[in-house]
Design a protein around this motif. Structure first.
Motif, PDB file in Angstrom:
ATOM      1  N   THR A  95       1.650 -25.406   1.550  1.00 28.79           N
ATOM      2  CA  THR A  95       0.686 -24.603   2.286  1.00 28.79           C
ATOM      3  C   THR A  95       0.639 -23.205   1.675  1.00 28.79           C
ATOM      4  OG1 THR A  95       2.353 -23.906   3.889  1.00 28.79           O
ATOM      5  CG2 THR A  95       1.078 -25.869   4.419  1.00 28.79           C
ATOM      6  N   GLN A  96      -0.518 -22.584   1.757  1.00 25.39           N
ATOM      7  CA  GLN A  96      -0.712 -21.252   1.189  1.00 25.39           C
ATOM      8  C   GLN A  96      -0.660 -20.189   2.279  1.00 25.39           C
ATOM      9  OE1 GLN A  96      -4.332 -21.069  -1.075  1.00 25.39           O
ATOM     10  NE2 GLN A  96      -3.606 -22.465  -2.653  1.00 25.39           N
ATOM     11  N   THR A  97       0.037 -19.116   1.969  1.00 25.34           N
ATOM     12  CA  THR A  97       0.060 -17.947   2.853  1.00 25.34           C
ATOM     13  C   THR A  97      -0.429 -16.750   2.058  1.00 25.34           C
ATOM     14  OG1 THR A  97       1.908 -18.760   4.201  1.00 25.34           O
ATOM     15  CG2 THR A  97       1.503 -16.392   4.205  1.00 25.34           C
ATOM     16  N   GLU A  98      -1.510 -16.133   2.523  1.00 20.38           N
ATOM     17  CA  GLU A  98      -2.071 -14.972   1.838  1.00 20.38           C
ATOM     18  C   GLU A  98      -1.582 -13.695   2.518  1.00 20.38           C
ATOM     19  OE1 GLU A  98      -6.299 -15.459   1.736  1.00 20.38           O
ATOM     20  OE2 GLU A  98      -6.197 -16.892   0.061  1.00 20.38           O
ATOM     21  N   VAL A  99      -1.090 -12.758   1.726  1.00 22.82           N
ATOM     22  CA  VAL A  99      -0.556 -11.513   2.266  1.00 22.82           C
ATOM     23  C   VAL A  99      -1.133 -10.333   1.491  1.00 22.82           C
ATOM     24  CG1 VAL A  99       1.581 -12.621   3.006  1.00 22.82           C
ATOM     25  CG2 VAL A  99       1.475 -11.577   0.748  1.00 22.82           C
ATOM     26  N   HIS A 100      -1.159  -9.181   2.162  1.00 21.46           N
ATOM     27  CA  HIS A 100      -1.609  -7.930   1.532  1.00 21.46           C
ATOM     28  C   HIS A 100      -0.431  -6.966   1.468  1.00 21.46           C
ATOM     29  CE1 HIS A 100      -5.743  -9.247   1.937  1.00 21.46           C
ATOM     30  NE2 HIS A 100      -5.552  -9.448   3.235  1.00 21.46           N
ATOM     31  N   PRO A 101      -0.198  -6.337   0.330  1.00 23.28           N
ATOM     32  CA  PRO A 101       0.884  -5.345   0.234  1.00 23.28           C
ATOM     33  C   PRO A 101       0.449  -4.000   0.794  1.00 23.28           C
ATOM     34  CG  PRO A 101      -0.213  -5.528  -1.874  1.00 23.28           C
ATOM     35  CD  PRO A 101      -0.880  -6.537  -0.961  1.00 23.28           C
ATOM     36  N   LEU A 102       1.405  -3.088   0.868  1.00 26.26           N
ATOM     37  CA  LEU A 102       1.123  -1.709   1.253  1.00 26.26           C
ATOM     38  C   LEU A 102       0.896  -0.864   0.009  1.00 26.26           C
ATOM     39  CD1 LEU A 102       3.860  -1.165   3.988  1.00 26.26           C
ATOM     40  CD2 LEU A 102       1.425  -1.595   4.361  1.00 26.26           C
ATOM     41  N   LYS A 103      -0.026   0.067   0.113  1.00 26.04           N
ATOM     42  CA  LYS A 103      -0.296   1.030  -0.968  1.00 26.04           C
ATOM     43  C   LYS A 103       0.213   2.385  -0.509  1.00 26.04           C
ATOM     44  CE  LYS A 103      -4.592   1.978  -1.502  1.00 26.04           C
ATOM     45  NZ  LYS A 103      -6.026   1.864  -1.849  1.00 26.04           N
ATOM     46  N   MET A 104       1.084   2.985  -1.306  1.00 24.96           N
ATOM     47  CA  MET A 104       1.748   4.228  -0.937  1.00 24.96           C
ATOM     48  C   MET A 104       1.409   5.334  -1.925  1.00 24.96           C
ATOM     49  SD  MET A 104       5.811   5.054  -1.115  1.00 24.96           S
ATOM     50  CE  MET A 104       5.687   5.256  -2.904  1.00 24.96           C
ATOM     51  N   THR A 105       1.110   6.514  -1.408  1.00 26.64           N
ATOM     52  CA  THR A 105       0.937   7.702  -2.244  1.00 26.64           C
ATOM     53  C   THR A 105       1.854   8.782  -1.694  1.00 26.64           C
ATOM     54  OG1 THR A 105      -1.376   7.149  -2.681  1.00 26.64           O
ATOM     55  CG2 THR A 105      -0.672   9.399  -3.157  1.00 26.64           C
ATOM     56  N   ALA A 106       2.817   9.204  -2.500  1.00 23.60           N
ATOM     57  CA  ALA A 106       3.818  10.184  -2.058  1.00 23.60           C
ATOM     58  C   ALA A 106       3.671  11.481  -2.839  1.00 23.60           C
ATOM     59  CB  ALA A 106       5.223   9.619  -2.240  1.00 23.60           C
ATOM     60  N   GLN A 107       3.813  12.590  -2.128  1.00 22.65           N
ATOM     61  CA  GLN A 107       3.903  13.903  -2.757  1.00 22.65           C
ATOM     62  C   GLN A 107       5.370  14.297  -2.731  1.00 22.65           C
ATOM     63  OE1 GLN A 107       1.255  15.186  -4.166  1.00 22.65           O
ATOM     64  NE2 GLN A 107      -0.207  13.731  -3.270  1.00 22.65           N
ATOM     65  N   ALA A 108       5.969  14.423  -3.911  1.00 21.50           N
ATOM     66  CA  ALA A 108       7.392  14.734  -4.026  1.00 21.50           C
ATOM     67  C   ALA A 108       7.578  16.000  -4.838  1.00 21.50           C
ATOM     68  CB  ALA A 108       8.137  13.568  -4.667  1.00 21.50           C
ATOM     69  N   ALA A 109       8.821  16.450  -4.904  1.00 16.33           N
ATOM     70  CA  ALA A 109       9.121  17.668  -5.660  1.00 16.33           C
ATOM     71  C   ALA A 109       8.707  17.527  -7.111  1.00 16.33           C
ATOM     72  CB  ALA A 109      10.605  17.988  -5.549  1.00 16.33           C
ATOM     73  N   GLY A 110       8.780  16.311  -7.644  1.00 15.93           N
ATOM     74  CA  GLY A 110       8.425  16.085  -9.046  1.00 15.93           C
ATOM     75  C   GLY A 110       6.973  15.756  -9.280  1.00 15.93           C
ATOM     76  N   GLY A 111       6.145  15.770  -8.210  1.00 14.18           N
ATOM     77  CA  GLY A 111       4.731  15.466  -8.353  1.00 14.18           C
ATOM     78  C   GLY A 111       4.325  14.267  -7.513  1.00 14.18           C
ATOM     79  N   GLN A 112       3.111  13.784  -7.756  1.00 17.56           N
ATOM     80  CA  GLN A 112       2.580  12.666  -6.977  1.00 17.56           C
ATOM     81  C   GLN A 112       3.051  11.332  -7.551  1.00 17.56           C
ATOM     82  OE1 GLN A 112      -1.585  12.677  -5.369  1.00 17.56           O
ATOM     83  NE2 GLN A 112      -1.862  10.873  -6.674  1.00 17.56           N
ATOM     84  N   VAL A 113       3.397  10.409  -6.657  1.00 19.47           N
ATOM     85  CA  VAL A 113       3.856   9.080  -7.052  1.00 19.47           C
ATOM     86  C   VAL A 113       3.103   8.041  -6.235  1.00 19.47           C
ATOM     87  CG1 VAL A 113       5.829   7.505  -7.227  1.00 19.47           C
ATOM     88  CG2 VAL A 113       6.158   9.969  -7.594  1.00 19.47           C
ATOM     89  N   THR A 114       2.573   7.021  -6.886  1.00 21.74           N
ATOM     90  CA  THR A 114       1.936   5.902  -6.190  1.00 21.74           C
ATOM     91  C   THR A 114       2.763   4.644  -6.434  1.00 21.74           C
ATOM     92  OG1 THR A 114       0.502   5.410  -8.078  1.00 21.74           O
ATOM     93  CG2 THR A 114      -0.349   6.900  -6.402  1.00 21.74           C
ATOM     94  N   ASP A 115       2.773   3.762  -5.450  1.00 24.79           N
ATOM     95  CA  ASP A 115       3.559   2.539  -5.589  1.00 24.79           C
ATOM     96  C   ASP A 115       3.032   1.491  -4.622  1.00 24.79           C
ATOM     97  OD1 ASP A 115       5.486   0.776  -6.495  1.00 24.79           O
ATOM     98  OD2 ASP A 115       7.126   2.217  -6.334  1.00 24.79           O
ATOM     99  N   THR A 116       3.551   0.277  -4.784  1.00 25.26           N
ATOM    100  CA  THR A 116       3.167  -0.862  -3.954  1.00 25.26           C
ATOM    101  C   THR A 116       4.410  -1.417  -3.279  1.00 25.26           C
ATOM    102  OG1 THR A 116       1.299  -1.442  -5.378  1.00 25.26           O
ATOM    103  CG2 THR A 116       2.176  -3.185  -3.976  1.00 25.26           C
ATOM    104  N   ALA A 117       4.278  -1.822  -2.017  1.00 24.28           N
ATOM    105  CA  ALA A 117       5.396  -2.424  -1.291  1.00 24.28           C
ATOM    106  C   ALA A 117       4.920  -3.706  -0.615  1.00 24.28           C
ATOM    107  CB  ALA A 117       5.952  -1.463  -0.246  1.00 24.28           C
ATOM    108  N   PHE A 118       5.728  -4.750  -0.728  1.00 24.45           N
ATOM    109  CA  PHE A 118       5.393  -6.036  -0.111  1.00 24.45           C
ATOM    110  C   PHE A 118       6.071  -6.188   1.248  1.00 24.45           C
ATOM    111  CE2 PHE A 118       5.390  -6.404  -4.726  1.00 24.45           C
ATOM    112  CZ  PHE A 118       4.070  -6.761  -4.941  1.00 24.45           C
ATOM    113  N   ASN A 119       7.214  -5.555   1.432  1.00 24.87           N
ATOM    114  CA  ASN A 119       7.927  -5.609   2.704  1.00 24.87           C
ATOM    115  C   ASN A 119       7.665  -4.371   3.561  1.00 24.87           C
ATOM    116  OD1 ASN A 119       9.034  -8.098   2.359  1.00 24.87           O
ATOM    117  ND2 ASN A 119      11.147  -7.412   2.148  1.00 24.87           N
ATOM    118  N   GLU A 120       8.116  -3.220   3.052  1.00 23.71           N
ATOM    119  CA  GLU A 120       7.985  -1.997   3.845  1.00 23.71           C
ATOM    120  C   GLU A 120       8.066  -0.765   2.961  1.00 23.71           C
ATOM    121  OE1 GLU A 120      11.918  -2.500   2.806  1.00 23.71           O
ATOM    122  OE2 GLU A 120      11.150  -3.812   4.384  1.00 23.71           O
TER     123      GLU A 120
END
Length: 260
Positions: A95-120
């Protein structure tokens, strides 16, 4: 249900000795192709390795390449049982389960960082000082100051992982809900988090980031000295996970809600 299309398989395995032994066994029986030419990716390991595999092959998975994990780790919530025989038949009947990840944009001391998370996506205090975090949802402040070890936003897939350990709710697959869960909250003492729409846009602002530094984690990818972070579900990215018939991810999540 599958249509007998899973014949070219790409096997990958974690570094655990048992996973490497299993890798040699399945390759000897079914062969191995490059992921770019495969009908499915078969990771052998635990849930952590499944997340690594999704990250590593994200461009292919985004284009529809399904992933069927087999457990050679510890928990294996995102994995199927490891059985060498009849793999093609299991895949065809999966069986197929379709899921969507989270898209994160962080402002940190070293600059902007983008990333993807599947859990949290999680925020944690970076020192002995408790974190002070302002929480906004869809541009509206909802909590002016959370005093806690941290806070997380979890997908339904991730709701049975760290979110559950932090006493967050288990979310059924397909419910289009995100779990906002505090980590060891001190004030407000009775706040237990919130269930949000899958369309919600969440922002965390770190108050006094110099005295009370905070780090962020997208699954197992860490960012230090975060100032603010914005998170939303990446609804343009759909990942397809395959599970044995009668043992889909929705059934596993339902079982977890009745665990004692």
């Amino acid at each position: 249900m599958g249509q007998e299309t899973y014949r070219k398989l790409a096997f990958v395995a974690s570094a655990r000795p048992e996973a490497q032994t299993a890798l040699a066994a399945v390759i000897a029986k079914y062969g191995n192709v490059d992921a770019a030419e495969a009908d499915a990716i078969i990771p052998l390991g635990g849930d952590g390795f499944m997340l690594e595999t999704l990250r590593r092959y994200l461009p292919l998975v985004q284009r529809g390449l399904p992933v069927y994990g087999m457990n050679q780790g510890t928990v294996g919530f995102l994995m199927n049982g490891f059985v060498i025989e009849g793999l093609h038949e299991r895949l065809d009947q999966s069986t197929q389960t379709e899921v969507h990840p989270l898209k994160m944009t962080a402002q940190a001391a070293g600059g902007q960082v983008t990333d993807t998370a599947f859990n949290e996506v999680s925020l944690f205090r970076q020192s002995q000082q408790a974190a002070h975090i302002k929480i906004s949802v869809d541009g509206r402040e909802r909590l002016g100051k959370l005093i806690a070890d941290g806070v997380m936003l979890s997908t339904p897939v991730g709701s049975t992982a760290y979110n559950l350990s932090a006493h967050g709710p288990v979310i059924p697959i397909g419910s289009d809900i995100l779990a906002l869960t505090p980590i060891s909250a001190f004030r407000p003492r009775r706040w237990r988090g919130a269930l949000l729409s899958g369309h919600a846009k969440v922002r965390f602002d770190v108050l006094d980031p110099v005295k009370r530094p905070v780090s962020a984690s997208a699954d197992n990818s860490d960012i230090r000295d975060v100032r603010s972070i914005e998170i939303e579900q990446d609804r343009e990215t759909t990942l397809t996970l395959l599970f044995d018939e009668q043992h889909g991810l929705d059934e596993k999540i339902l079982q977890e809600q009745f665990a004692t």
